[in-house]
Design an enzyme around this catalytic site. Sequence first.
Site, PDB file in Angstrom:
ATOM      1  N   LEU A  32       0.815  -1.221   0.000  1.00  0.00           N
ATOM      2  CA  LEU A  32       0.000   0.000   0.000  1.00  0.00           C
ATOM      3  C   LEU A  32       0.847   1.268   0.000  1.00  0.00           C
ATOM      4  O   LEU A  32       1.932   1.311   0.576  1.00  0.00           O
ATOM      5  CB  LEU A  32      -0.936  -0.016   1.214  1.00  0.00           C
ATOM      6  CG  LEU A  32      -1.877  -1.222   1.285  1.00  0.00           C
ATOM      7  CD1 LEU A  32      -2.762  -1.128   2.519  1.00  0.00           C
ATOM      8  CD2 LEU A  32      -2.751  -1.324   0.032  1.00  0.00           C
ATOM      9  N   HIS A  33       0.311   2.288  -0.672  1.00  0.00           N
ATOM     10  CA  HIS A  33       0.994   3.589  -0.774  1.00  0.00           C
ATOM     11  C   HIS A  33      -0.061   4.689  -0.757  1.00  0.00           C
ATOM     12  O   HIS A  33      -1.267   4.409  -0.591  1.00  0.00           O
ATOM     13  CB  HIS A  33       1.845   3.635  -2.047  1.00  0.00           C
ATOM     14  CG  HIS A  33       1.103   3.224  -3.279  1.00  0.00           C
ATOM     15  ND1 HIS A  33       0.049   3.961  -3.793  1.00  0.00           N
ATOM     16  CD2 HIS A  33       1.211   2.135  -4.093  1.00  0.00           C
ATOM     17  CE1 HIS A  33      -0.428   3.368  -4.863  1.00  0.00           C
ATOM     18  NE2 HIS A  33       0.249   2.240  -5.071  1.00  0.00           N
ATOM     19  N   GLY A  35      -1.473   6.378  -3.020  1.00  0.00           N
ATOM     20  CA  GLY A  35      -2.559   6.233  -3.994  1.00  0.00           C
ATOM     21  C   GLY A  35      -3.705   5.438  -3.379  1.00  0.00           C
ATOM     22  O   GLY A  35      -4.870   5.849  -3.411  1.00  0.00           O
ATOM     23  N   HIS A  36      -3.355   4.292  -2.778  1.00  0.00           N
ATOM     24  CA  HIS A  36      -4.380   3.470  -2.113  1.00  0.00           C
ATOM     25  C   HIS A  36      -5.031   4.257  -0.979  1.00  0.00           C
ATOM     26  O   HIS A  36      -6.252   4.207  -0.789  1.00  0.00           O
ATOM     27  CB  HIS A  36      -3.749   2.207  -1.508  1.00  0.00           C
ATOM     28  CG  HIS A  36      -3.110   1.291  -2.504  1.00  0.00           C
ATOM     29  ND1 HIS A  36      -1.765   0.995  -2.504  1.00  0.00           N
ATOM     30  CD2 HIS A  36      -3.625   0.582  -3.549  1.00  0.00           C
ATOM     31  CE1 HIS A  36      -1.483   0.140  -3.472  1.00  0.00           C
ATOM     32  NE2 HIS A  36      -2.599  -0.128  -4.126  1.00  0.00           N
ATOM     33  N   GLN A  60      -4.751 -12.411 -13.083  1.00  0.00           N
ATOM     34  CA  GLN A  60      -4.569 -11.228 -13.931  1.00  0.00           C
ATOM     35  C   GLN A  60      -3.114 -11.034 -14.354  1.00  0.00           C
ATOM     36  O   GLN A  60      -2.786 -10.078 -15.045  1.00  0.00           O
ATOM     37  CB  GLN A  60      -5.111  -9.977 -13.246  1.00  0.00           C
ATOM     38  CG  GLN A  60      -4.292  -9.468 -12.070  1.00  0.00           C
ATOM     39  CD  GLN A  60      -5.004  -8.344 -11.345  1.00  0.00           C
ATOM     40  OE1 GLN A  60      -6.035  -8.534 -10.731  1.00  0.00           O
ATOM     41  NE2 GLN A  60      -4.453  -7.139 -11.413  1.00  0.00           N
ATOM     42  N   LYS A 148      -5.494   5.930 -12.118  1.00  0.00           N
ATOM     43  CA  LYS A 148      -4.157   5.453 -12.514  1.00  0.00           C
ATOM     44  C   LYS A 148      -4.320   4.269 -13.477  1.00  0.00           C
ATOM     45  O   LYS A 148      -3.605   4.135 -14.457  1.00  0.00           O
ATOM     46  CB  LYS A 148      -3.394   5.043 -11.251  1.00  0.00           C
ATOM     47  CG  LYS A 148      -2.352   3.999 -11.430  1.00  0.00           C
ATOM     48  CD  LYS A 148      -0.990   4.600 -11.453  1.00  0.00           C
ATOM     49  CE  LYS A 148       0.090   3.621 -11.817  1.00  0.00           C
ATOM     50  NZ  LYS A 148      -0.071   2.292 -11.342  1.00  0.00           N
ATOM     51  N   ASP A 149      -5.280   3.385 -13.155  1.00  0.00           N
ATOM     52  CA  ASP A 149      -5.592   2.247 -14.033  1.00  0.00           C
ATOM     53  C   ASP A 149      -6.880   2.609 -14.773  1.00  0.00           C
ATOM     54  O   ASP A 149      -7.944   2.054 -14.501  1.00  0.00           O
ATOM     55  CB  ASP A 149      -5.759   0.985 -13.193  1.00  0.00           C
ATOM     56  CG  ASP A 149      -4.509   0.673 -12.396  1.00  0.00           C
ATOM     57  OD1 ASP A 149      -3.602   0.050 -12.946  1.00  0.00           O
ATOM     58  OD2 ASP A 149      -4.424   1.101 -11.219  1.00  0.00           O
ATOM     59  N   SER A 184       2.945   3.689  -7.353  1.00  0.00           N
ATOM     60  CA  SER A 184       2.607   2.343  -7.805  1.00  0.00           C
ATOM     61  C   SER A 184       3.324   1.365  -6.894  1.00  0.00           C
ATOM     62  O   SER A 184       4.459   1.637  -6.454  1.00  0.00           O
ATOM     63  CB  SER A 184       3.089   2.140  -9.250  1.00  0.00           C
ATOM     64  OG  SER A 184       3.135   0.760  -9.553  1.00  0.00           O
TER      65      SER A 184
HETATM   66  P1  AMP Z   1      -3.468  -2.130  -7.015  1.00  0.00           P
HETATM   67  O1  AMP Z   1      -3.122  -2.499  -5.609  1.00  0.00           O
HETATM   68  O2  AMP Z   1      -2.301  -1.674  -7.817  1.00  0.00           O
HETATM   69  O3  AMP Z   1      -4.280  -3.207  -7.703  1.00  0.00           O
HETATM   70  O4  AMP Z   1      -4.417  -0.866  -6.936  1.00  0.00           O
HETATM   71  C1  AMP Z   1      -5.577  -0.871  -6.152  1.00  0.00           C
HETATM   72  C2  AMP Z   1      -6.377   0.370  -6.462  1.00  0.00           C
HETATM   73  O5  AMP Z   1      -5.600   1.533  -6.164  1.00  0.00           O
HETATM   74  C3  AMP Z   1      -6.780   0.482  -7.943  1.00  0.00           C
HETATM   75  O6  AMP Z   1      -8.086   1.012  -8.027  1.00  0.00           O
HETATM   76  C4  AMP Z   1      -5.756   1.456  -8.484  1.00  0.00           C
HETATM   77  O7  AMP Z   1      -6.191   2.176  -9.625  1.00  0.00           O
HETATM   78  C5  AMP Z   1      -5.580   2.390  -7.289  1.00  0.00           C
HETATM   79  N1  AMP Z   1      -4.290   3.108  -7.372  1.00  0.00           N
HETATM   80  C6  AMP Z   1      -3.061   2.569  -7.516  1.00  0.00           C
HETATM   81  N2  AMP Z   1      -2.118   3.536  -7.612  1.00  0.00           N
HETATM   82  C7  AMP Z   1      -2.782   4.713  -7.554  1.00  0.00           C
HETATM   83  C8  AMP Z   1      -2.372   6.091  -7.609  1.00  0.00           C
HETATM   84  N3  AMP Z   1      -1.097   6.444  -7.757  1.00  0.00           N
HETATM   85  N4  AMP Z   1      -3.330   7.047  -7.513  1.00  0.00           N
HETATM   86  C9  AMP Z   1      -4.643   6.700  -7.357  1.00  0.00           C
HETATM   87  N5  AMP Z   1      -5.081   5.432  -7.298  1.00  0.00           N
HETATM   88  C10 AMP Z   1      -4.170   4.438  -7.392  1.00  0.00           C
END
Ligand code: AMP
Length: 254
Positions: A32-33, A35-36, A60, A148-149, A184
């Site tokens: 987690l970062h 963005g999450h 995936q 982001k996605d 990310s």
């Molecule tokens: P992930 O853990 O990479 O599958 O991401 C989980 C959720 O967090 C997804 O909806 C991503 O689009 C969102 N997410 C990841 N990185 C960012 C970011 N930098 N800014 C905003 N949302 C993000």
Amino acid sequence: MKVITNISLWQKTRQNLPFDKTLGVVMTMGALHKGHLSLIEQSKKQNDFTLVSIFINPTQFNNQDDLAKYPKTWDQDIALLEAADVDFLFAPCFDEMYPDDYRYKITENSFSQILCGKSRPGHFDGVLTVVMKLLQLAQAHRAYFGEKDYQQLHLIKQMVKAFFISTKIIGCPIIREEDGLAFSSRNIRLSKTAREKARLFAQMFHQNQPLEAIKAMFEQQDIEIDYLEAHCNRRFAAVLIDGVRLIDNLELKK
Ligand code: AMP
């Protein structure tokens, strides 16, 4: 925060939530970062309860090496979620999530075939299938996904419409590091020199120049391009920097 790894326990917990209270869900693969955390903050603002899921979804990943190297920071994740005052963490194992061993899947056959879908065959089947499973389990009022996605967000919005799912899908803006690189989970894997290249990637990607000029800049910096395209007034890119795949997108000014 209540940590739940078992589906039937989550379902009981969900049933016991007060009927007049709202639930928001944020689906993640961990590491987690900020963005999450921005998605979590938004969910906390708009709902009485927030559920976060952590599940590294193997279906995936078209590349087994990418799956094996996907960062895992469980203890740090728990601390961040506790600090963010999340109510529930759902972290199931593969057998819980895929009792059918992935015999059933969701396939979209248009927008999922370009950009990330073109270079990662089967990627969006895995994404849409796991998101559908998590939406069914969460029974949330709202689900939060990052821009982001962007392709993923768009496909999920359309899937929810297609299958009459009542959860509202909420898109959240991209959160970036100070130098412009989007947060990310994969950024952890970048060496110091690769991180510098990633900064250049983000800065060059944002320049108000034609795609050809940006492509030439990437090539000059030895940045391997997977795709660099514009669709629906948006620019999209995926690149490989020292074997780490990074994506970005932005809205084009009219
Ligand atoms: P992930 O853990 O990479 O599958 O991401 C989980 C959720 O967090 C997804 O909806 C991503 O689009 C969102 N997410 C990841 N990185 C960012 C970011 N930098 N800014 C905003 N949302 C993000």
